[in-house]
Design a protein around this motif. Structure first.
Motif, PDB file in Angstrom:
ATOM      1  N   LYS A 155       0.812  -1.224   0.000  1.00 12.76           N
ATOM      2  CA  LYS A 155       0.000   0.000   0.000  1.00 12.76           C
ATOM      3  C   LYS A 155       0.845   1.273   0.000  1.00 12.76           C
ATOM      4  CE  LYS A 155      -3.387  -2.418   2.911  1.00 12.76           C
ATOM      5  NZ  LYS A 155      -4.098  -2.375   4.221  1.00 12.76           N
ATOM      6  N   PHE A 156       2.156   1.143   0.255  1.00 14.20           N
ATOM      7  CA  PHE A 156       3.025   2.315   0.386  1.00 14.20           C
ATOM      8  C   PHE A 156       3.613   2.678  -0.976  1.00 14.20           C
ATOM      9  CE2 PHE A 156       6.949   4.471   2.112  1.00 14.20           C
ATOM     10  CZ  PHE A 156       6.255   5.505   2.723  1.00 14.20           C
ATOM     11  N   THR A 157       3.902   3.964  -1.159  1.00 15.46           N
ATOM     12  CA  THR A 157       4.446   4.454  -2.424  1.00 15.46           C
ATOM     13  C   THR A 157       5.778   3.786  -2.748  1.00 15.46           C
ATOM     14  OG1 THR A 157       5.212   6.418  -3.597  1.00 15.46           O
ATOM     15  CG2 THR A 157       5.532   6.392  -1.224  1.00 15.46           C
ATOM     16  N   HIS A 158       6.020   3.565  -4.024  1.00 16.62           N
ATOM     17  CA  HIS A 158       7.265   2.915  -4.446  1.00 16.62           C
ATOM     18  C   HIS A 158       8.420   3.902  -4.517  1.00 16.62           C
ATOM     19  CE1 HIS A 158       5.468  -0.963  -5.387  1.00 16.62           C
ATOM     20  NE2 HIS A 158       4.454  -0.307  -5.914  1.00 16.62           N
ATOM     21  N   ARG A 159       8.141   5.135  -4.856  1.00 11.33           N
ATOM     22  CA  ARG A 159       9.204   6.117  -5.077  1.00 11.33           C
ATOM     23  C   ARG A 159       9.736   6.642  -3.744  1.00 11.33           C
ATOM     24  NH1 ARG A 159      11.497   9.156  -8.964  1.00 11.33           N
ATOM     25  NH2 ARG A 159      12.129  11.292  -8.460  1.00 11.33           N
ATOM     26  N   CYS A 160      11.071   6.728  -3.628  1.00  8.78           N
ATOM     27  CA  CYS A 160      11.718   7.239  -2.413  1.00  8.78           C
ATOM     28  C   CYS A 160      12.113   8.692  -2.607  1.00  8.78           C
ATOM     29  CB  CYS A 160      12.964   6.399  -2.093  1.00  8.78           C
ATOM     30  SG  CYS A 160      13.838   6.947  -0.601  1.00  8.78           S
ATOM     31  N   ASP A 161      11.764   9.534  -1.625  1.00  2.00           N
ATOM     32  CA  ASP A 161      12.119  10.961  -1.690  1.00  2.00           C
ATOM     33  C   ASP A 161      13.168  11.337  -0.645  1.00  2.00           C
ATOM     34  OD1 ASP A 161      10.700  10.755   0.641  1.00  2.00           O
ATOM     35  OD2 ASP A 161       9.191  12.279   0.145  1.00  2.00           O
ATOM     36  N   PHE A 162      13.786  10.340   0.012  1.00  2.00           N
ATOM     37  CA  PHE A 162      14.845  10.506   1.020  1.00  2.00           C
ATOM     38  C   PHE A 162      14.335  11.089   2.340  1.00  2.00           C
ATOM     39  CE2 PHE A 162      16.914  10.862  -3.139  1.00  2.00           C
ATOM     40  CZ  PHE A 162      17.794   9.793  -3.066  1.00  2.00           C
ATOM     41  N   GLY A 163      13.033  11.298   2.481  1.00  2.00           N
ATOM     42  CA  GLY A 163      12.452  11.705   3.759  1.00  2.00           C
ATOM     43  C   GLY A 163      13.014  13.009   4.298  1.00  2.00           C
ATOM     44  N   ARG A 164      13.296  13.034   5.596  1.00  2.00           N
ATOM     45  CA  ARG A 164      13.794  14.240   6.266  1.00  2.00           C
ATOM     46  C   ARG A 164      15.229  14.574   5.863  1.00  2.00           C
ATOM     47  NH1 ARG A 164      12.737  12.980  12.444  1.00  2.00           N
ATOM     48  NH2 ARG A 164      13.879  14.951  12.687  1.00  2.00           N
ATOM     49  N   LEU A 165      15.907  13.639   5.205  1.00  2.00           N
ATOM     50  CA  LEU A 165      17.272  13.872   4.750  1.00  2.00           C
ATOM     51  C   LEU A 165      17.337  14.351   3.300  1.00  2.00           C
ATOM     52  CD1 LEU A 165      18.956  10.728   6.312  1.00  2.00           C
ATOM     53  CD2 LEU A 165      19.318  13.093   7.016  1.00  2.00           C
ATOM     54  N   GLN A 166      16.182  14.740   2.747  1.00  2.00           N
ATOM     55  CA  GLN A 166      16.102  15.094   1.329  1.00  2.00           C
ATOM     56  C   GLN A 166      17.046  16.239   0.961  1.00  2.00           C
ATOM     57  OE1 GLN A 166      12.366  16.839  -0.043  1.00  2.00           O
ATOM     58  NE2 GLN A 166      12.433  15.527  -1.871  1.00  2.00           N
ATOM     59  N   ARG A 167      17.157  17.244   1.821  1.00  2.00           N
ATOM     60  CA  ARG A 167      18.012  18.405   1.523  1.00  2.00           C
ATOM     61  C   ARG A 167      19.493  18.101   1.720  1.00  2.00           C
ATOM     62  NH1 ARG A 167      16.533  23.277   5.082  1.00  2.00           N
ATOM     63  NH2 ARG A 167      18.151  24.203   3.763  1.00  2.00           N
ATOM     64  N   THR A 168      19.801  17.032   2.433  1.00  2.00           N
ATOM     65  CA  THR A 168      21.168  16.766   2.870  1.00  2.00           C
ATOM     66  C   THR A 168      21.891  15.722   2.026  1.00  2.00           C
ATOM     67  OG1 THR A 168      20.581  17.343   5.149  1.00  2.00           O
ATOM     68  CG2 THR A 168      22.562  16.011   4.834  1.00  2.00           C
ATOM     69  N   ILE A 169      21.162  14.682   1.613  1.00  2.00           N
ATOM     70  CA  ILE A 169      21.776  13.564   0.888  1.00  2.00           C
ATOM     71  C   ILE A 169      22.122  13.958  -0.547  1.00  2.00           C
ATOM     72  CG2 ILE A 169      21.213  11.325  -0.163  1.00  2.00           C
ATOM     73  CD1 ILE A 169      19.907  10.477   2.362  1.00  2.00           C
ATOM     74  N   ILE A 170      23.255  13.465  -1.022  1.00  2.00           N
ATOM     75  CA  ILE A 170      23.556  13.523  -2.447  1.00  2.00           C
ATOM     76  C   ILE A 170      22.945  12.272  -3.073  1.00  2.00           C
ATOM     77  CG2 ILE A 170      25.364  13.573  -4.209  1.00  2.00           C
ATOM     78  CD1 ILE A 170      27.195  14.889  -2.222  1.00  2.00           C
ATOM     79  N   PRO A 171      21.890  12.399  -3.889  1.00  2.00           N
ATOM     80  CA  PRO A 171      21.250  11.210  -4.457  1.00  2.00           C
ATOM     81  C   PRO A 171      22.241  10.399  -5.294  1.00  2.00           C
ATOM     82  CG  PRO A 171      19.873  13.162  -4.767  1.00  2.00           C
ATOM     83  CD  PRO A 171      21.196  13.645  -4.278  1.00  2.00           C
TER      84      PRO A 171
END
Length: 537
Positions: A155-171
């Motif tokens: 039921k959960f979305t497949h795409r990952c947006d890095f959550g609370r670390l979105q601004r910090t992580i280098i994808p």
């Protein structure tokens, strides 16, 4: 005959101790070699394995599903196995989160790891507690750290947006890494970076860690950061060249970046030297893993830190931190010549916190020499503080630096200063000194102290007992003055204990020049005030 029996018992005891030490050393070397071998064989999958002990935890092998007593864990995605066979098998089935061949911007899905969920984590779908029970159950994404029940996962979305670390992580789909040719450079470094278009206010954070600092906390922190960020963002100072790891920052001026240094005063100072060589001033935060940690106290990052820090909360605090500037100073120590031969090699180093000569440097030198003779496994912050106390108490009776004022000449802005009867002289750049003492607070009204005014504060202490009184607030230092530059002339045939940012040495007679080097951008933590009902709890 009785003495012969005692001699034999002593020889047998020494033989047992020596044999045990040799066996322990052999096992250590064998473990290091085995770890290198298994990481070489797992390089295609991207996993980086470290040995773990799970005897007191309920963790299960991702291969055979059995309970783990001791085994291996991937530093990057926290995948766990209990033996070499499972490790090799799982490496062919489950790719690590950093495997770039599996990463695409358009279809970047969660990297799910089954089981071994930490305590007090709630499902993103049904908001009920995850984990617990026996065996492998429920899932955790190794990028965004969200958890879901096995039944809720569809039921959960497949795409990952890095959550609370979105601004910090280098994808992983925005970075290209490379292995430098330097033999001492064992870890991959960032080669090229692309700004992600799907993230607002993106500002990656590079983390530089000394794993030897903090009585083992540094090693735990290193693995904690790798598990939360892209591993190429995390630099191990023992296995990576700092300059090579930060070179991409100059090659990509369009990327707004911040840096976190986790270590003691020595690690912070040497890393700042590397950062100062960059073409732009990168704001730096510090995480205290040393003994004094005066710089982190002033920047409000705390007086000490453990390896179990909340990385997500820490990254958010660094993103919200305010930029402040700090002066850095150059210390040029030149030894005098006798019969055309220099008594000691000239020494040039940088200073951020303070540099001193006399009793406090003598205590630091004694502690430093004793600590270097103790095995690393026995080192700890408590031991360091105990050594400080021991050598400080010893100097109360010996007073080896008595009459320091008669053996040195001090010049502040080229003006000779008459010194009172002292045993220590300190040149201070930041408000804190000696593990939390604020020596200049007494004189801040008449002689304001700023950390970015290219001015250094000078004060003196009369004995190690005087230092102890200052640390508990029963005494104030002797104010000597402020200056844009300073000069010390060390006279006679004496040797003088000196220290700069916690690193001590013995200086022979000669000249010591203190001059302004540069301004460094630092990050000061912003204290967040509770509002509403939360302010009452």
């Amino acid at each position: 005959m009785e003495m012969d029996v005692y001699d034999e018992l002593l020889a047998a005891a020494l033989f047992i101790i020596f044999s045990t030490f040799i066996l322990w050393l052999f096992r250590k070397l064998l473990a290091v070699r085995k770890r290198k071998t298994i990481n070489d064989t797992s390089s295609k999958s991207g996993h980086y394995w470290s040995p773990i002990d799970c005897s007191e935890q309920h963790n299960y092998c991702s291969g055979c599903k059995e309970h783990i007593v001791s085994g291996y864990e991937c530093d990057n995605c926290l995948l766990k196995v209990d033996n070499i066979n499972c490790l090799r098998s799982i490496s062919t089935k489950i790719q690590c989160k950093v495997n770039q061949s599996q990463c695409r911007r358009e279809t970047f899905d969660h990297h799910w790891i089954i089981g071994n969920i930490g305590p007090d984590l709630f499902c993103e779908v049904c908001e009920e507690l995850c984990g617990g029970g026996v065996g492998l159950q429920d899932f955790r994404c190794s990028w965004c750290w969200r958890v879901v029940h096995t039944r809720c996962k569809p039921k959960f979305t497949h795409r990952c947006d890095f959550g609370r670390l979105q601004r910090t992580i280098i994808p992983p789909y925005c970075v290209v890494t490379r292995k430098p040719g330097n033999r001492n450079q064992r870890m991959a470094v960032i080669d090229k970076v692309e700004i992600p278009t799907d993230t607002d206010k993106w500002r990656p954070i590079m983390v530089i860690v000394n794993p030897k600092s903090g009585s083992g906390a540094g090693k735990q922190l290193l693995r904690n950061f790798r598990a939360h960020l892209h591993p190429a963002q995390v630099v191990d100072v023992l296995k990576s060249n700092i300059a090579a790891s930060l070179r991409w920052i100059d090659e990509h001026p369009e990327v707004d970046v911040r840096i976190l240094i986790a270590g003691g005063d020595g690690t912070i100072c040497s890393t700042l030297d590397q950062i100062d060589t960059l073409s732009r001033r990168i704001p730096v935060a510090v995480l205290p893993l040393g003994t004094g940690n005066d710089l982190s106290r002033w920047l409000k990052w705390g007086k000490k830190c453990g390896g179990d820090v909340d990385v997500i909360k820490l990254m958010e605090d660094i993103q919200d931190a305010e930029v402040t500037h700090v002066d850095r100073w150059t210390i040029d120590a030149e030894s005098q010549k006798k019969l055309g031969v220099r008594l000691q090699s000239n020494k040039t180093l940088s200073m951020t916190n303070y540099v001193s000569i006399g009793v406090d440097a003598c205590v630091t030198l004694g502690m430093q020499n004793t600590r270097e003779s103790i095995p690393r496994a026995m080192s700890s912050r408590f031991l360091n503080k105990f050594l400080f106390f021991t050598f400080g108490t010893k100097d109360v009776f010996e007073r080896v630096c008595k009459g320091l004022n008669e053996r040195i000449d001090l010049y502040l802005d080229d003006v000779h200063i008459n010194l009172p009867d002292i045993e220590g002289l300190i040149f201070l750049n930041i408000p804190y000194w000696g593990a939390g003492v604020k020596p200049w607070s007494t004189y801040n009204g008449s002689h304001r102290q700023d950390c970015d005014d290219e001015t250094i504060e000078v004060f003196a202490v009369t004995s190690s007992f005087h230092i102890a009184q200052m640390q508990i607030g029963l005494a104030s230092p002797l104010c000597i003055g402020q200056a844009k530059h300073a000069k010390l002339v060390l006279k006679g045939n004496h040797s003088f204990p000196m220290q700069s940012d916690g690193e001590a040495w013995v200086q022979s007679a000669g000249t010591v020049l203190i001059s302004h080097k540069c301004k460094t951008a630092m990050l000061r933590k912003v204290e967040k005030r509770n509002t509403g009902c939360g302010m009452f709890f």
